[in-house]
Design an enzyme around this catalytic site. Structure first.
Site, mmCIF file in Angstrom:
data_model
loop_
_atom_site.group_PDB
_atom_site.id
_atom_site.type_symbol
_atom_site.label_atom_id
_atom_site.label_comp_id
_atom_site.label_asym_id
_atom_site.label_seq_id
_atom_site.Cartn_x
_atom_site.Cartn_y
_atom_site.Cartn_z
ATOM 1 N N ASN A 1 0.103 9.486 49.424
ATOM 2 C CA ASN A 1 1.007 10.766 50.159
ATOM 3 C C ASN A 1 0.452 11.384 50.592
ATOM 4 O O ASN A 1 -0.525 12.159 50.736
ATOM 5 C CB ASN A 1 1.542 11.749 48.747
ATOM 6 C CG ASN A 1 2.339 12.994 48.833
ATOM 7 O OD1 ASN A 1 2.775 13.338 50.578
ATOM 8 N ND2 ASN A 1 2.969 13.890 47.893
ATOM 9 N N ARG B 1 15.028 17.320 55.861
ATOM 10 C CA ARG B 1 14.156 18.258 55.863
ATOM 11 C C ARG B 1 13.858 18.627 56.999
ATOM 12 O O ARG B 1 14.642 18.450 58.294
ATOM 13 C CB ARG B 1 12.427 18.370 55.301
ATOM 14 C CG ARG B 1 12.808 18.765 53.548
ATOM 15 C CD ARG B 1 11.893 18.569 53.326
ATOM 16 N NE ARG B 1 10.724 19.868 52.915
ATOM 17 C CZ ARG B 1 9.504 20.309 53.323
ATOM 18 N NH1 ARG B 1 8.429 19.201 52.799
ATOM 19 N NH2 ARG B 1 8.765 21.410 53.514
#
Length: 153
Positions: A81, A114
């Site tokens: 990540n 987003r």
């Protein structure tokens, strides 16, 4: 469940910038689990999959690059990540391409729902896959997919 005669795999789980703030940073987006709790869940899932997970977090791009370089010869795959470096770091992209280890990119939030700047990933083109939007389950699904991939090559 995997056959008990399989050799254990070694997986590097890299967490990028600001992930050390999980549990307190924007929990509506990133959830309430801390990074330590996510690492514990990854280690538990890894055990079920006969894979040892080695978690590491850094807010510093160069440290993450060094960890990727160090993975070569030590680990069979990388679960990453990259946090905000997803959208900015050619250095991480080049490091992953350079070591040529199967890598799965994961995100807690759905980066495509987003802000526009989050829609581009420098990592995705050098990863075998990307999982986003499932909270901490993105990590678990990513680990499962990575182990499955490694066991099938």
């Amino acid at each position: 469940m995997l056959n008990s005669t399989l050799e254990p795999l070694s997986i590097l789980a890299l967490h990028g910038p600001n992930l050390n703030l999980l549990g307190q940073r924007e929990p509506g987006i990133y959830g309430w689990l801390t990074l330590a709790e996510i690492n514990r869940l990854l280690e538990q899932e890894g055990s079920k999959l006969q894979a040892k997970v080695f978690p590491m977090q850094s807010n510093h791009e160069g440290i993450l690059v060094d960890a990727i370089h160090g993975a070569w010869g030590q680990h069979q795959g990388i679960l990453i990540n990259p946090g905000a470096y997803t959208h900015t770091s050619v250095a991480l992209r080049d490091a992953i391409a350079g070591v040529n280890l199967p890598t799965v990119e994961v995100h807690l939030s759905n980066i495509y729902r987003r802000e526009d700047f989050r829609h581009h990933s420098y990592i995705a083109p050098v990863a075998i896959g990307q999982i986003s939007g499932f909270g901490f389950q993105s990590y678990i699904l990513g680990l499962q997919a990575l182990v499955h991939h490694l066991r099938s090559i």
